[in-house]
Design a protein around this motif. Structure first.
Motif, PDB file in Angstrom:
ATOM      1  N   GLU A 107       0.992  -1.558  -0.067  1.00 54.19           N
ATOM      2  CA  GLU A 107      -0.191  -0.152  -0.299  1.00 54.19           C
ATOM      3  C   GLU A 107       1.026   0.936   0.195  1.00 54.19           C
ATOM      4  OE1 GLU A 107      -2.426  -0.098   3.801  1.00 54.19           O
ATOM      5  OE2 GLU A 107      -4.017  -1.926   2.797  1.00 54.19           O
ATOM      6  N   SER A 108       2.121   1.286   0.707  1.00 53.45           N
ATOM      7  CA  SER A 108       3.071   2.276   0.703  1.00 53.45           C
ATOM      8  C   SER A 108       4.454   2.941   0.459  1.00 53.45           C
ATOM      9  CB  SER A 108       2.657   2.639   2.262  1.00 53.45           C
ATOM     10  OG  SER A 108       3.323   1.689   2.905  1.00 53.45           O
ATOM     11  N   LYS A 109       3.852   1.627  -1.645  1.00 56.45           N
ATOM     12  CA  LYS A 109       5.926   1.046  -1.520  1.00 56.45           C
ATOM     13  C   LYS A 109       6.326   2.534  -2.141  1.00 56.45           C
ATOM     14  CE  LYS A 109       3.529  -1.309  -5.800  1.00 56.45           C
ATOM     15  NZ  LYS A 109       3.323  -2.289  -6.354  1.00 56.45           N
ATOM     16  N   ARG A 110       5.999   3.456  -2.738  1.00 51.04           N
ATOM     17  CA  ARG A 110       5.697   4.507  -3.040  1.00 51.04           C
ATOM     18  C   ARG A 110       6.636   5.313  -1.996  1.00 51.04           C
ATOM     19  NH1 ARG A 110       1.615   5.374  -8.333  1.00 51.04           N
ATOM     20  NH2 ARG A 110       2.338   3.327  -9.388  1.00 51.04           N
ATOM     21  N   ASP A 111       5.637   5.670  -0.568  1.00 48.73           N
ATOM     22  CA  ASP A 111       6.682   6.804  -0.140  1.00 48.73           C
ATOM     23  C   ASP A 111       6.901   5.820   1.122  1.00 48.73           C
ATOM     24  OD1 ASP A 111       6.615   8.965   2.204  1.00 48.73           O
ATOM     25  OD2 ASP A 111       4.556   9.418   1.215  1.00 48.73           O
ATOM     26  N   MET A 112       8.090   5.266   1.314  1.00 48.13           N
ATOM     27  CA  MET A 112       9.080   5.437   2.293  1.00 48.13           C
ATOM     28  C   MET A 112       8.837   5.843   3.167  1.00 48.13           C
ATOM     29  SD  MET A 112       9.954   2.815   0.309  1.00 48.13           S
ATOM     30  CE  MET A 112      10.919   2.030   1.385  1.00 48.13           C
ATOM     31  N   ILE A 113       8.471   7.376   3.628  1.00 46.78           N
ATOM     32  CA  ILE A 113       8.548   7.591   4.511  1.00 46.78           C
ATOM     33  C   ILE A 113       7.212   7.467   5.609  1.00 46.78           C
ATOM     34  CG2 ILE A 113       7.857   9.744   6.471  1.00 46.78           C
ATOM     35  CD1 ILE A 113       9.575  11.418   4.002  1.00 46.78           C
ATOM     36  N   ILE A 114       6.292   6.732   5.220  1.00 47.55           N
ATOM     37  CA  ILE A 114       4.275   6.680   5.327  1.00 47.55           C
ATOM     38  C   ILE A 114       4.527   5.048   5.670  1.00 47.55           C
ATOM     39  CG2 ILE A 114       2.149   6.365   4.669  1.00 47.55           C
ATOM     40  CD1 ILE A 114       1.978   8.911   3.159  1.00 47.55           C
ATOM     41  N   GLN A 115       5.831   4.442   4.852  1.00 50.31           N
ATOM     42  CA  GLN A 115       5.938   3.009   5.375  1.00 50.31           C
ATOM     43  C   GLN A 115       6.599   2.808   6.482  1.00 50.31           C
ATOM     44  OE1 GLN A 115       8.740  -0.303   2.959  1.00 50.31           O
ATOM     45  NE2 GLN A 115       6.878  -0.197   1.595  1.00 50.31           N
ATOM     46  N   LYS A 116       7.484   3.292   6.133  1.00 46.09           N
ATOM     47  CA  LYS A 116       8.216   3.464   7.759  1.00 46.09           C
ATOM     48  C   LYS A 116       7.657   3.307   9.186  1.00 46.09           C
ATOM     49  CE  LYS A 116      12.455   4.452   9.827  1.00 46.09           C
ATOM     50  NZ  LYS A 116      13.456   5.252   9.802  1.00 46.09           N
ATOM     51  N   LYS A 117       6.379   4.682   9.048  1.00 45.62           N
ATOM     52  CA  LYS A 117       5.799   5.103   9.999  1.00 45.62           C
ATOM     53  C   LYS A 117       5.155   3.614  10.462  1.00 45.62           C
ATOM     54  CE  LYS A 117       5.588   9.540   9.810  1.00 45.62           C
ATOM     55  NZ  LYS A 117       4.971  11.019   9.429  1.00 45.62           N
ATOM     56  N   LYS A 118       4.502   3.695   9.179  1.00 43.10           N
ATOM     57  CA  LYS A 118       3.354   2.064   9.506  1.00 43.10           C
ATOM     58  C   LYS A 118       3.210   0.687   9.621  1.00 43.10           C
ATOM     59  CE  LYS A 118      -0.207   3.308   5.879  1.00 43.10           C
ATOM     60  NZ  LYS A 118      -0.854   2.686   4.715  1.00 43.10           N
ATOM     61  N   LEU A 119       4.920   1.240   9.382  1.00 39.81           N
ATOM     62  CA  LEU A 119       5.730  -0.463  10.365  1.00 39.81           C
ATOM     63  C   LEU A 119       5.964  -0.813  11.545  1.00 39.81           C
ATOM     64  CD1 LEU A 119       8.193  -1.380   6.928  1.00 39.81           C
ATOM     65  CD2 LEU A 119       6.240  -2.619   7.706  1.00 39.81           C
ATOM     66  N   GLN A 120       6.633   0.911  11.752  1.00 42.01           N
ATOM     67  CA  GLN A 120       6.308   1.042  13.184  1.00 42.01           C
ATOM     68  C   GLN A 120       5.316   0.721  14.301  1.00 42.01           C
ATOM     69  OE1 GLN A 120       8.139   5.188  12.864  1.00 42.01           O
ATOM     70  NE2 GLN A 120      10.826   4.341  12.928  1.00 42.01           N
ATOM     71  N   GLU A 121       3.924   1.684  13.775  1.00 42.49           N
ATOM     72  CA  GLU A 121       3.637   1.557  14.233  1.00 42.49           C
ATOM     73  C   GLU A 121       2.600  -0.500  14.496  1.00 42.49           C
ATOM     74  OE1 GLU A 121      -0.868   2.061  15.842  1.00 42.49           O
ATOM     75  OE2 GLU A 121       1.269   3.730  15.585  1.00 42.49           O
ATOM     76  N   LEU A 122       3.266  -1.066  13.391  1.00 43.03           N
ATOM     77  CA  LEU A 122       2.697  -2.165  12.979  1.00 43.03           C
ATOM     78  C   LEU A 122       3.603  -3.143  14.660  1.00 43.03           C
ATOM     79  CD1 LEU A 122       1.031  -4.866  12.102  1.00 43.03           C
ATOM     80  CD2 LEU A 122       3.510  -5.003  10.485  1.00 43.03           C
ATOM     81  N   TYR A 123       4.840  -2.814  15.007  1.00 43.14           N
ATOM     82  CA  TYR A 123       6.009  -3.139  15.801  1.00 43.14           C
ATOM     83  C   TYR A 123       5.565  -2.449  16.874  1.00 43.14           C
ATOM     84  CZ  TYR A 123      10.273  -3.259  18.132  1.00 43.14           C
ATOM     85  OH  TYR A 123      11.225  -3.823  19.052  1.00 43.14           O
ATOM     86  N   LYS A 124       4.800  -1.832  16.956  1.00 40.92           N
ATOM     87  CA  LYS A 124       3.976  -1.166  18.881  1.00 40.92           C
ATOM     88  C   LYS A 124       2.482  -2.105  18.846  1.00 40.92           C
ATOM     89  CE  LYS A 124       4.802   3.283  18.728  1.00 40.92           C
ATOM     90  NZ  LYS A 124       4.747   4.931  18.220  1.00 40.92           N
ATOM     91  N   GLN A 125       1.648  -2.366  17.683  1.00 38.25           N
ATOM     92  CA  GLN A 125       0.506  -3.662  18.065  1.00 38.25           C
ATOM     93  C   GLN A 125       0.964  -4.405  18.231  1.00 38.25           C
ATOM     94  OE1 GLN A 125      -1.457  -2.445  14.527  1.00 38.25           O
ATOM     95  NE2 GLN A 125      -2.385  -0.681  15.046  1.00 38.25           N
ATOM     96  N   CYS A 126       2.492  -5.190  17.766  1.00 37.96           N
ATOM     97  CA  CYS A 126       2.526  -6.620  17.531  1.00 37.96           C
ATOM     98  C   CYS A 126       3.233  -6.917  19.481  1.00 37.96           C
ATOM     99  CB  CYS A 126       3.928  -7.181  17.142  1.00 37.96           C
ATOM    100  SG  CYS A 126       3.093  -7.382  15.160  1.00 37.96           S
ATOM    101  N   ASN A 127       3.304  -5.940  20.294  1.00 38.96           N
ATOM    102  CA  ASN A 127       3.791  -5.399  21.070  1.00 38.96           C
ATOM    103  C   ASN A 127       2.565  -6.112  22.057  1.00 38.96           C
ATOM    104  OD1 ASN A 127       6.698  -5.242  20.764  1.00 38.96           O
ATOM    105  ND2 ASN A 127       6.670  -3.664  20.914  1.00 38.96           N
ATOM    106  N   LEU A 128       1.882  -5.652  21.845  1.00 39.37           N
ATOM    107  CA  LEU A 128       0.373  -5.367  22.340  1.00 39.37           C
ATOM    108  C   LEU A 128       0.277  -6.483  22.475  1.00 39.37           C
ATOM    109  CD1 LEU A 128      -1.622  -3.831  24.407  1.00 39.37           C
ATOM    110  CD2 LEU A 128      -2.992  -2.757  22.005  1.00 39.37           C
ATOM    111  N   ALA A 129      -0.237  -7.014  21.161  1.00 35.18           N
ATOM    112  CA  ALA A 129      -1.082  -7.742  20.741  1.00 35.18           C
ATOM    113  C   ALA A 129      -0.344  -9.257  21.580  1.00 35.18           C
ATOM    114  CB  ALA A 129      -0.652  -8.709  19.506  1.00 35.18           C
ATOM    115  N   HIS A 130       0.663  -9.539  21.241  1.00 35.91           N
ATOM    116  CA  HIS A 130       1.755 -10.360  22.279  1.00 35.91           C
ATOM    117  C   HIS A 130       1.351  -9.872  23.561  1.00 35.91           C
ATOM    118  CE1 HIS A 130       5.229 -11.952  24.859  1.00 35.91           C
ATOM    119  NE2 HIS A 130       5.481 -12.672  23.649  1.00 35.91           N
TER     120      HIS A 130
END
Length: 601
Positions: free
Chosen positions: A322-345
């Motif tokens: 979804e964000s392959k053309r905008d690396m900044i947005i992609q990085k933010k979304k990946l960081q958000e997923l990282y936080k969500q995975c911590n919470l899910a765990h």
């Protein structure tokens, strides 16, 4: 065909209410029973809330009531109620034949009529339906699915009744006791409704029982027990033992109408989990049979996270695409997923730890651990001894007043951690009090699943009734089918067993072979299924059965030692520590995978 026959026959019995209730016409409960509820000493020693309660209440440290056990049901009350219920369930009664022969009509129309009829039937029928939806060992899964969506549509009682009830129970008016009190309830169920109020500077939840709910439930139980007797005499349905099951159910619901019982459950859970910083329960403050005041707990239910979080490779790939053309947005979304995975765990592993503690140590199981009754609170450190709520995502805001829910120990933990998460379990009206034999049998089933032993698991399941009475042919057939099913669906630890699929397979065999399961065992199974459902949605790569291995394997080994009971209780914390270490290893591996995927992006 057998499943449709059972569902039609069971529910058609509702249409005979006006006839079969005659069996219960002579039943009445008379006289007054004095019940005393002591306010736990934990809340009386210097607690300003209890001090204020004692100052304004004529009841002091105990409450005497003439409530549920002092209700007299007349001939005309039961006749009138039976006639009303006959009208409500008449559409199902007269179309049951069509429902039996036509699956399309049964699934598209008849089950809907059933759901509507039960909703109109009142608290006892609604509670029965919600309970029945957790019994796929008795009822067809399609019927359980319909009943599981049933929500109480009980009308709210008036605020004037609430004011009168509080004055009668607590001895003073709302204005004298509370600083603020909402005039509209924030929630209403079939037994009571809940208000938000403020008491001595703290937000509290005030649960007030509906008027006449005990009387109506009492009458309905007379009718429902007569109906169960009819089903038990129906050829081919004797194995259901609905009379015995209805007795268990009626005792459970009767206790729910006494709000002091829920308050005592909360007190016990708080006591058992007092050293667990990641798990808490509302704290009971004032309890009578019709009024319960407890701490107000804010947070988002796990239901919300189940819909918004999925920590897996597919989610990672979707972000990249979804964000392959905008690396900044992609990085933010990946960081958000990282936080969500911590919470899910945290949610999944802490939820499993809680379930296993209730099962192995406390012998007291919260009987309704679905995601809606599990709240998540989260806080971040902003300065010494101060905490504030954290936004985990744009879709998920968690609001809370940290001063109300954090103990000194929790604040100390925040000194060394930027984020503190906490699970709060609410609605403790229904619990399963496990006797040692129930604990032994159910833990034995889980251990057998971990070892991949279908024949051993079958033996434990056949002990899930207080009165097992199976002939040799039934026992051999059930053991054989369980063994075959385990070879396919439950090979044991390390084989990525889908415990939810395996448990449903067991329940299906239970229904086929007409094995009886008592209510407490059904509660344990359904809670395990709820836990598996959360894990599958939030953290699909985490295996519930493998996660429980340290505790189950430890229990299996130690219980063989003579006199091991005391040692087992004392040594379980060691196994819990080992499980947490294994869970930390899993999280580190998950973080590493996310980091590598992020770098690949």
């Amino acid at each position: 065909m057998k499943a449709s026959l059972r569902s039609c026959t069971l529910v058609t019995a509702f249409g005979l209410l006006a006839i079969i209730s005659i069996e219960g016409l002579s039943t009445s409960t008379t006289g007054k029973v004095k019940v005393t509820y002591d306010i736990p000493a934990h809340f009386s020693a210097g607690d300003d809330l209890i001090s204020k309660f004692q100052a304004v209440s004529s009841h002091g440290r105990s409450v005497e009531t003439d409530s549920a056990n002092a209700v007299t049901y007349t001939f005309f009350q039961i006749i009138f109620r039976s006639f009303y219920l006959f009208l409500v369930f008449a559409p199902m009664f007269f179309t049951s034949g069509l429902a039996f022969v036509s699956s399309s009509y049964r699934n598209s129309i008849w089950f809907g009529l059933l759901r509507f009829g039960i909703a109109q039937g009142g608290a006892a029928f609604i509670k029965w339906a919600q309970w029945a939806s957790t019994r796929p060992d008795i009822f067809p899964e399609s019927l359980c699915g319909v009943l599981s969506t049933l929500q109480s549509q009980a009308p709210e009682h008036t605020f004037s009744f609430t004011k009168k009830q509080i004055r009668n129970e607590l001895g003073s008016s709302i204005e004298e006791i509370f600083e603020t009190f909402s005039t509209r309830p924030i929630a209403s169920g079939s037994i009571a409704q809940v208000y938000k109020a403020r008491l001595n500077g703290r937000d509290v939840a005030v649960k007030v029982r509906h008027p006449n709910v005990e009387e109506q439930i009492g009458i309905d139980f007379i009718i429902m027990k007569a109906m169960a007797n009819l089903v038990d005499r129906t050829p081919g349905l004797e194995w259901l033992k609905l009379s015995e099951t209805m007795s268990q159910f009626s005792a459970t619901i009767a206790s729910q109408t006494d709000l002091a019982v829920e308050g005592k459950h909360l007190y016990l859970f708080n006591h058992y989990f007092k050293l667990w910083k990641g798990v808490s329960f509302p704290k009971p403050i004032i309890l009578t049979d019709s009024i319960l005041v407890e701490s107000f707990e804010q947070g988002d239910s796990v239901d919300k996270y189940v819909k918004t979080i999925s920590c897996n490779k597919k989610a990672m790939d979707n972000i990249k695409e979804e964000s392959k053309r905008d690396m900044i947005i992609q990085k933010k979304k990946l960081q958000e997923l990282y936080k969500q995975c911590n919470l899910a765990h945290f949610i999944v592993t802490t939820g499993e730890d809680t379930y296993l503690k209730m099962l192995l140590q406390d012998n007291l199981m919260h009987a309704d651990l679905h995601p809606g009754n599990i709240l998540i609170q989260q806080f971040s450190k902003v300065s010494d001894n101060k905490v504030s709520s954290v936004d985990m995502s744009k879709e998920s805001k968690i609001l809370a007043d940290a001063a109300n829910i954090l103990s000194v120990g929790d604040k100390d933990q925040l000194q060394s951690s930027e984020i503190l998460s906490k699970i709060v379990l609410v609605d403790a009206g229904m619990v399963a009090r496990l006797v040692p034999e129930e604990q032994k049998n159910f833990v034995g089933l889980l251990e057998s699943m971990g070892e991949g032993r279908g024949d051993e698991a079958a033996d434990y399941v056949m002990r899930f009734s207080n009165k097992p009475n199976y002939d040799k042919k039934t026992k051999l057939a059930f053991r054989s089918d369980m063994k075959a099913m385990f070879l396919i669906a439950c090979k044991g630890y390390g084989h990525n067993v889908d415990i939810g699929f395996a448990l449903r397979g067991i329940l299906n065999l239970v229904r086929i072979h007409q094995i009886t399961i008592d209510a407490n065992y059904a509660t344990l199974v359904m809670n395990a299924l709820c836990l598996d459902g959360m894990a599958s949605s939030l953290l699909p790569t985490y295996n519930i059965l493998d996660g429980a291995k340290p505790l189950l394997r430890f229990n299996r080994i130690v219980k063989r030692i003579p006199g091991s009971f005391v040692f087992l209780k004392a040594a379980i914390p060691i196994a819990q520590w080992l499980k947490r270490k294994n869970d930390e290893v899993f999280l580190k591996r998950l973080r590493k995978d996310l980091k590598l995927s992020s770098q690949d992006a």
